[in-house]
Design a protein around this motif. Sequence first.
Motif, PDB file in Angstrom:
ATOM      1  N   UNK A 107       0.732  -1.240  -0.018  1.00 25.62           N
ATOM      2  CA  UNK A 107       0.136  -0.060   0.065  1.00 25.62           C
ATOM      3  C   UNK A 107       0.821   1.701   0.162  1.00 25.62           C
ATOM      4  N   UNK A 108       2.133   0.835   0.296  1.00 22.28           N
ATOM      5  CA  UNK A 108       2.762   2.196   0.581  1.00 22.28           C
ATOM      6  C   UNK A 108       3.359   2.776  -0.527  1.00 22.28           C
ATOM      7  N   UNK A 109       3.525   1.947  -1.756  1.00 20.34           N
ATOM      8  CA  UNK A 109       3.897   1.850  -2.826  1.00 20.34           C
ATOM      9  C   UNK A 109       2.750   2.726  -3.580  1.00 20.34           C
ATOM     10  N   UNK A 110       2.410   1.736  -3.535  1.00 24.63           N
ATOM     11  CA  UNK A 110       0.951   1.975  -4.719  1.00 24.63           C
ATOM     12  C   UNK A 110       0.781   3.169  -4.072  1.00 24.63           C
ATOM     13  N   UNK A 111       0.235   3.712  -3.048  1.00 26.63           N
ATOM     14  CA  UNK A 111      -0.389   4.649  -2.840  1.00 26.63           C
ATOM     15  C   UNK A 111       0.321   6.436  -2.512  1.00 26.63           C
ATOM     16  N   UNK A 112       1.210   6.257  -1.849  1.00 21.92           N
ATOM     17  CA  UNK A 112       2.288   6.949  -1.911  1.00 21.92           C
ATOM     18  C   UNK A 112       3.955   7.286  -2.618  1.00 21.92           C
ATOM     19  N   UNK A 113       4.645   6.042  -2.505  1.00 25.46           N
ATOM     20  CA  UNK A 113       5.999   6.273  -2.968  1.00 25.46           C
ATOM     21  C   UNK A 113       5.705   6.201  -4.370  1.00 25.46           C
ATOM     22  N   UNK A 114       5.246   5.893  -5.129  1.00 29.29           N
ATOM     23  CA  UNK A 114       4.680   5.770  -6.460  1.00 29.29           C
ATOM     24  C   UNK A 114       3.175   6.905  -6.762  1.00 29.29           C
ATOM     25  N   UNK A 115       2.644   6.477  -6.257  1.00 26.88           N
ATOM     26  CA  UNK A 115       1.293   6.948  -6.846  1.00 26.88           C
ATOM     27  C   UNK A 115       0.923   8.689  -5.519  1.00 26.88           C
ATOM     28  N   UNK A 116       1.401   8.734  -5.543  1.00 25.61           N
ATOM     29  CA  UNK A 116       1.754  10.370  -4.194  1.00 25.61           C
ATOM     30  C   UNK A 116       1.142  10.820  -2.710  1.00 25.61           C
ATOM     31  N   UNK A 117       0.471  10.233  -2.657  1.00 25.63           N
ATOM     32  CA  UNK A 117      -0.814  10.678  -1.839  1.00 25.63           C
ATOM     33  C   UNK A 117      -0.253   9.544  -0.767  1.00 25.63           C
ATOM     34  N   UNK A 118       0.055  10.143   0.302  1.00 22.57           N
ATOM     35  CA  UNK A 118      -0.233   9.349   1.922  1.00 22.57           C
ATOM     36  C   UNK A 118      -0.850   8.405   2.329  1.00 22.57           C
ATOM     37  N   UNK A 119      -0.403   7.447   3.070  1.00 22.41           N
ATOM     38  CA  UNK A 119      -1.531   7.084   3.461  1.00 22.41           C
ATOM     39  C   UNK A 119      -1.487   7.339   5.637  1.00 22.41           C
ATOM     40  N   UNK A 120      -2.871   7.875   4.917  1.00 16.19           N
ATOM     41  CA  UNK A 120      -3.218   8.810   6.358  1.00 16.19           C
ATOM     42  C   UNK A 120      -3.338   7.569   7.794  1.00 16.19           C
ATOM     43  N   UNK A 121      -3.850   6.716   7.443  1.00 16.60           N
ATOM     44  CA  UNK A 121      -3.563   5.675   8.213  1.00 16.60           C
ATOM     45  C   UNK A 121      -2.524   5.212   9.024  1.00 16.60           C
ATOM     46  N   UNK A 122      -1.125   5.350   8.369  1.00 15.31           N
ATOM     47  CA  UNK A 122      -0.096   5.075   9.289  1.00 15.31           C
ATOM     48  C   UNK A 122       1.181   6.399   9.727  1.00 15.31           C
ATOM     49  N   UNK A 123       0.222   7.566   9.251  1.00 20.19           N
ATOM     50  CA  UNK A 123       1.332   8.331   9.527  1.00 20.19           C
ATOM     51  C   UNK A 123       0.842   8.958  11.174  1.00 20.19           C
ATOM     52  N   UNK A 124       2.159   9.486  11.874  1.00 24.38           N
ATOM     53  CA  UNK A 124       2.724  10.006  12.846  1.00 24.38           C
ATOM     54  C   UNK A 124       1.113  10.819  13.534  1.00 24.38           C
ATOM     55  N   UNK A 125       0.695  11.436  14.277  1.00 24.80           N
ATOM     56  CA  UNK A 125      -0.276  12.813  14.838  1.00 24.80           C
ATOM     57  C   UNK A 125       0.431  13.794  15.222  1.00 24.80           C
ATOM     58  N   UNK A 126      -0.141  14.490  14.947  1.00 29.34           N
ATOM     59  CA  UNK A 126       0.443  15.822  14.469  1.00 29.34           C
ATOM     60  C   UNK A 126       1.674  16.275  14.856  1.00 29.34           C
ATOM     61  N   UNK A 127       0.717  16.062  17.425  1.00 28.28           N
ATOM     62  CA  UNK A 127       1.208  15.872  18.625  1.00 28.28           C
ATOM     63  C   UNK A 127       3.730  15.269  18.109  1.00 28.28           C
ATOM     64  N   UNK A 128       3.405  14.126  17.037  1.00 34.67           N
ATOM     65  CA  UNK A 128       4.271  13.641  17.259  1.00 34.67           C
ATOM     66  C   UNK A 128       5.318  14.321  16.747  1.00 34.67           C
ATOM     67  N   UNK A 129       5.318  14.778  15.171  1.00 34.07           N
ATOM     68  CA  UNK A 129       5.745  14.925  14.313  1.00 34.07           C
ATOM     69  C   UNK A 129       5.074  16.387  13.342  1.00 34.07           C
TER      70      UNK A 129
END
Length: 107
Positions: free
Chosen positions: A85-107
Amino acid sequence: MPRPQRHVFVCSQQRPPGHPRGSCAAKGASPLLQAFWAELQKRQAFEQVAITYSGCLGPCDGGPNVVVYPEGTLYQGVTTADIPELFDSHLLGGTEVERLKADGATW
Ligand code: FES
């Protein structure tokens, strides 16, 4: 070598057993890194994506941690099952994978 569109850093930090900060290595970073490289090989995406291991990225509690540039997106708790999913969505597709992103307080 052409400059890749995205560069993935997989925290592979190790620490001694019992260390208060723990480590991404203790949470599976090594097989995760191997799986990233295997997916890169499978897709032959060497001109689009670079995968590099790194030392501690900072927020160890949520590891294994992976950061993707140029966006500077931090993914936490990444497993080998997340890699396609990371390859399909973000690394090659340009759309971040929201469910895996760190929350705003962390990063
Ligand atoms: S050990 Fe991986 S972020 Fe600190």
